[in-house]
Scaffold this motif. Sequence first.
Motif, PDB file in Angstrom:
ATOM      1  N   VAL A 118      13.011   1.350 -35.959  1.00  0.00           N
ATOM      2  CA  VAL A 118      14.025   0.609 -35.190  1.00  0.00           C
ATOM      3  C   VAL A 118      14.718  -0.436 -36.080  1.00  0.00           C
ATOM      4  CG1 VAL A 118      12.955   0.960 -32.937  1.00  0.00           C
ATOM      5  CG2 VAL A 118      12.258  -1.001 -34.332  1.00  0.00           C
ATOM      6  N   ALA A 119      14.760  -0.186 -37.364  1.00  0.00           N
ATOM      7  CA  ALA A 119      15.244  -1.189 -38.316  1.00  0.00           C
ATOM      8  C   ALA A 119      16.699  -1.578 -38.077  1.00  0.00           C
ATOM      9  CB  ALA A 119      15.069  -0.684 -39.746  1.00  0.00           C
ATOM     10  N   GLU A 120      17.591  -0.604 -37.990  1.00  0.00           N
ATOM     11  CA  GLU A 120      19.012  -0.933 -37.858  1.00  0.00           C
ATOM     12  C   GLU A 120      19.309  -1.582 -36.518  1.00  0.00           C
ATOM     13  OE1 GLU A 120      22.870  -1.680 -38.547  1.00  0.00           O
ATOM     14  OE2 GLU A 120      21.339  -1.134 -40.012  1.00  0.00           O
ATOM     15  N   ALA A 121      18.678  -1.108 -35.461  1.00  0.00           N
ATOM     16  CA  ALA A 121      18.882  -1.734 -34.155  1.00  0.00           C
ATOM     17  C   ALA A 121      18.422  -3.189 -34.173  1.00  0.00           C
ATOM     18  CB  ALA A 121      18.129  -0.953 -33.074  1.00  0.00           C
ATOM     19  N   THR A 122      17.301  -3.447 -34.834  1.00  0.00           N
ATOM     20  CA  THR A 122      16.800  -4.823 -34.946  1.00  0.00           C
ATOM     21  C   THR A 122      17.757  -5.681 -35.760  1.00  0.00           C
ATOM     22  OG1 THR A 122      14.537  -3.962 -34.839  1.00  0.00           O
ATOM     23  CG2 THR A 122      14.830  -6.210 -35.661  1.00  0.00           C
ATOM     24  N   ALA A 123      18.225  -5.142 -36.886  1.00  0.00           N
ATOM     25  CA  ALA A 123      19.171  -5.876 -37.722  1.00  0.00           C
ATOM     26  C   ALA A 123      20.462  -6.167 -36.959  1.00  0.00           C
ATOM     27  CB  ALA A 123      19.475  -5.088 -38.993  1.00  0.00           C
ATOM     28  N   ARG A 124      20.864  -5.238 -36.130  1.00  0.00           N
ATOM     29  CA  ARG A 124      22.099  -5.421 -35.372  1.00  0.00           C
ATOM     30  C   ARG A 124      21.964  -6.560 -34.367  1.00  0.00           C
ATOM     31  NH1 ARG A 124      26.038  -0.562 -33.897  1.00  0.00           N
ATOM     32  NH2 ARG A 124      27.736  -1.753 -32.990  1.00  0.00           N
ATOM     33  N   VAL A 125      20.799  -6.649 -33.720  1.00  0.00           N
ATOM     34  CA  VAL A 125      20.553  -7.777 -32.816  1.00  0.00           C
ATOM     35  C   VAL A 125      20.664  -9.097 -33.576  1.00  0.00           C
ATOM     36  CG1 VAL A 125      18.839  -8.916 -31.355  1.00  0.00           C
ATOM     37  CG2 VAL A 125      19.108  -6.443 -31.238  1.00  0.00           C
ATOM     38  N   LEU A 126      20.079  -9.138 -34.758  1.00  0.00           N
ATOM     39  CA  LEU A 126      20.128 -10.362 -35.555  1.00  0.00           C
ATOM     40  C   LEU A 126      21.556 -10.688 -35.982  1.00  0.00           C
ATOM     41  CD1 LEU A 126      16.943  -9.852 -37.773  1.00  0.00           C
ATOM     42  CD2 LEU A 126      17.194 -11.345 -35.776  1.00  0.00           C
ATOM     43  N   ARG A 127      22.319  -9.678 -36.351  1.00  0.00           N
ATOM     44  CA  ARG A 127      23.715  -9.935 -36.730  1.00  0.00           C
ATOM     45  C   ARG A 127      24.506 -10.496 -35.554  1.00  0.00           C
ATOM     46  NH1 ARG A 127      23.246  -4.881 -39.459  1.00  0.00           N
ATOM     47  NH2 ARG A 127      24.516  -3.811 -37.894  1.00  0.00           N
ATOM     48  N   GLU A 128      24.254  -9.968 -34.372  1.00  0.00           N
ATOM     49  CA  GLU A 128      24.996 -10.424 -33.203  1.00  0.00           C
ATOM     50  C   GLU A 128      24.553 -11.813 -32.749  1.00  0.00           C
ATOM     51  OE1 GLU A 128      24.423  -7.217 -30.500  1.00  0.00           O
ATOM     52  OE2 GLU A 128      26.053  -6.014 -31.368  1.00  0.00           O
ATOM     53  N   ARG A 129      23.258 -12.085 -32.855  1.00  0.00           N
ATOM     54  CA  ARG A 129      22.758 -13.417 -32.487  1.00  0.00           C
ATOM     55  C   ARG A 129      23.112 -14.466 -33.530  1.00  0.00           C
ATOM     56  NH1 ARG A 129      18.677 -13.793 -28.240  1.00  0.00           N
ATOM     57  NH2 ARG A 129      18.382 -15.900 -29.033  1.00  0.00           N
ATOM     58  N   ARG A 158      19.783  -5.953 -44.151  1.00  0.00           N
ATOM     59  CA  ARG A 158      20.743  -5.331 -43.247  1.00  0.00           C
ATOM     60  C   ARG A 158      21.321  -6.354 -42.274  1.00  0.00           C
ATOM     61  NH1 ARG A 158      23.611  -2.693 -43.710  1.00  0.00           N
ATOM     62  NH2 ARG A 158      23.717  -1.462 -41.802  1.00  0.00           N
ATOM     63  N   ALA A 159      20.503  -7.288 -41.826  1.00  0.00           N
ATOM     64  CA  ALA A 159      20.992  -8.323 -40.914  1.00  0.00           C
ATOM     65  C   ALA A 159      22.018  -9.212 -41.598  1.00  0.00           C
ATOM     66  CB  ALA A 159      19.830  -9.165 -40.399  1.00  0.00           C
ATOM     67  N   GLY A 160      21.878  -9.346 -42.909  1.00  0.00           N
ATOM     68  CA  GLY A 160      22.842 -10.133 -43.665  1.00  0.00           C
ATOM     69  C   GLY A 160      24.110  -9.375 -43.995  1.00  0.00           C
ATOM     70  N   GLY A 161      24.179  -8.118 -43.572  1.00  0.00           N
ATOM     71  CA  GLY A 161      25.390  -7.327 -43.769  1.00  0.00           C
ATOM     72  C   GLY A 161      25.423  -6.552 -45.059  1.00  0.00           C
ATOM     73  N   ALA A 162      24.320  -6.584 -45.790  1.00  0.00           N
ATOM     74  CA  ALA A 162      24.315  -5.887 -47.074  1.00  0.00           C
ATOM     75  C   ALA A 162      24.204  -4.375 -46.862  1.00  0.00           C
ATOM     76  CB  ALA A 162      23.144  -6.370 -47.934  1.00  0.00           C
ATOM     77  N   GLY A 163      24.948  -3.609 -47.656  1.00  0.00           N
ATOM     78  CA  GLY A 163      24.862  -2.154 -47.613  1.00  0.00           C
ATOM     79  C   GLY A 163      23.678  -1.700 -48.429  1.00  0.00           C
ATOM     80  N   THR A 164      22.493  -1.928 -47.898  1.00  0.00           N
ATOM     81  CA  THR A 164      21.263  -1.770 -48.665  1.00  0.00           C
ATOM     82  C   THR A 164      20.749  -0.339 -48.641  1.00  0.00           C
ATOM     83  OG1 THR A 164      20.708  -4.026 -48.001  1.00  0.00           O
ATOM     84  CG2 THR A 164      18.945  -2.712 -48.961  1.00  0.00           C
ATOM     85  N   ASP A 165      20.389   0.187 -49.796  1.00  0.00           N
ATOM     86  CA  ASP A 165      19.778   1.506 -49.904  1.00  0.00           C
ATOM     87  C   ASP A 165      18.305   1.381 -49.518  1.00  0.00           C
ATOM     88  OD1 ASP A 165      18.802   3.985 -50.524  1.00  0.00           O
ATOM     89  OD2 ASP A 165      19.584   4.033 -52.571  1.00  0.00           O
ATOM     90  N   VAL A 166      17.899   2.141 -48.535  1.00  0.00           N
ATOM     91  CA  VAL A 166      16.546   2.011 -48.009  1.00  0.00           C
ATOM     92  C   VAL A 166      15.500   2.679 -48.896  1.00  0.00           C
ATOM     93  CG1 VAL A 166      16.558   4.121 -46.606  1.00  0.00           C
ATOM     94  CG2 VAL A 166      15.251   2.101 -45.838  1.00  0.00           C
ATOM     95  N   ALA A 167      15.916   3.485 -49.851  1.00  0.00           N
ATOM     96  CA  ALA A 167      14.988   4.326 -50.604  1.00  0.00           C
ATOM     97  C   ALA A 167      13.879   3.519 -51.287  1.00  0.00           C
ATOM     98  CB  ALA A 167      15.739   5.158 -51.638  1.00  0.00           C
ATOM     99  N   GLU A 168      14.223   2.428 -51.940  1.00  0.00           N
ATOM    100  CA  GLU A 168      13.218   1.646 -52.649  1.00  0.00           C
ATOM    101  C   GLU A 168      12.243   0.984 -51.682  1.00  0.00           C
ATOM    102  OE1 GLU A 168      10.889  -0.270 -55.496  1.00  0.00           O
ATOM    103  OE2 GLU A 168      12.142   1.523 -55.552  1.00  0.00           O
ATOM    104  N   PHE A 169      12.741   0.549 -50.545  1.00  0.00           N
ATOM    105  CA  PHE A 169      11.868  -0.062 -49.544  1.00  0.00           C
ATOM    106  C   PHE A 169      10.884   0.978 -48.997  1.00  0.00           C
ATOM    107  CE2 PHE A 169      15.791  -2.517 -49.611  1.00  0.00           C
ATOM    108  CZ  PHE A 169      15.311  -3.817 -49.721  1.00  0.00           C
ATOM    109  N   LEU A 170      11.359   2.189 -48.779  1.00  0.00           N
ATOM    110  CA  LEU A 170      10.481   3.259 -48.317  1.00  0.00           C
ATOM    111  C   LEU A 170       9.463   3.649 -49.388  1.00  0.00           C
ATOM    112  CD1 LEU A 170      12.965   5.601 -46.432  1.00  0.00           C
ATOM    113  CD2 LEU A 170      11.256   4.089 -45.422  1.00  0.00           C
ATOM    114  N   ARG A 171       9.890   3.633 -50.636  1.00  0.00           N
ATOM    115  CA  ARG A 171       8.962   3.944 -51.726  1.00  0.00           C
ATOM    116  C   ARG A 171       7.809   2.948 -51.730  1.00  0.00           C
ATOM    117  NH1 ARG A 171       6.951   2.262 -55.914  1.00  0.00           N
ATOM    118  NH2 ARG A 171       8.206   0.358 -55.875  1.00  0.00           N
ATOM    119  N   ARG A 172       8.138   1.674 -51.593  1.00  0.00           N
ATOM    120  CA  ARG A 172       7.102   0.629 -51.570  1.00  0.00           C
ATOM    121  C   ARG A 172       6.153   0.837 -50.391  1.00  0.00           C
ATOM    122  NH1 ARG A 172      10.551  -4.656 -51.333  1.00  0.00           N
ATOM    123  NH2 ARG A 172       8.505  -5.529 -50.751  1.00  0.00           N
ATOM    124  N   ALA A 173       6.731   1.119 -49.231  1.00  0.00           N
ATOM    125  CA  ALA A 173       5.903   1.317 -48.038  1.00  0.00           C
ATOM    126  C   ALA A 173       5.019   2.550 -48.174  1.00  0.00           C
ATOM    127  CB  ALA A 173       6.794   1.422 -46.807  1.00  0.00           C
ATOM    128  N   GLY A 174       5.580   3.607 -48.739  1.00  0.00           N
ATOM    129  CA  GLY A 174       4.828   4.844 -48.889  1.00  0.00           C
ATOM    130  C   GLY A 174       3.705   4.752 -49.896  1.00  0.00           C
TER     131      GLY A 174
END
Length: 229
Positions: A118-129, A158-174
């Motif tokens: 639910v990452a993008e939906a969460t970031a979107r709430v933060l951007r709107e708030r 993502r909440a800060g509006g950055a066009g962030t590539d998720v690949a590195e974050f997923l690599r770390r998590a994996g």
Amino acid sequence: MKARFLGIAELTDVPDVAVVVDVMRACTVAAWAFARGAERIVLAESLKDALDLKARHPAWAALKDGPPAPGFDLVNSPALLRTADLGGRTVVQKTTAGTVGALAVKDASLVLCAGFVVAEATARVLRERAPRSVTFVVTGEDGRAEEDLACAEYIAARAGGAGTDVAEFLRRAGASRAAVELTQGVRRGSSPEDVPLCLEVDRFPFAMAATVEDSIMVLRRYPVPGHPA
């Protein structure tokens, strides 16, 4: 937006806005429960509290970490939950880290629970708030869980509006300890399939917000304007 990343034990004040992150697995499981039709999720303080709530409300479904146990209907595994029929039901969830983290910030004005699903939906709430600051609660391993920190940092970007590539974050998590243990079957009440399910990005179009209702903390789907429900 100023972001800080704290473990549960490091929370010394009541944040205005908190994002509780438990990728593997409580927040991912919660999202799957909603996807399987759950109306709400009650976050229990203890296993005893979960069983007491279940005893008072037999139609509710109780969920816990670890292997199946008497009185509990479900375990904390997205792979084992994804075929469950939870239509219209209340789920009582008690886990080692995720529910503890949410209860630790229950007095915040906004509490969101999140994982990659639910990452993008969460970031979107933060951007709107547009809050001045957000506290990301890194629930696993006393605030050091790499999968939770990676997800929190991704949502913050993502909440800060950055066009962030998720690949590195997923690599770390994996590559995290939790991912390795789940893959190897070290953790009981889990499935190796939990890892890829926990690393699905934006699987669900909703955010999840927790509020105190009649003295219990309740997690509900949080519709995101402009985001398909």
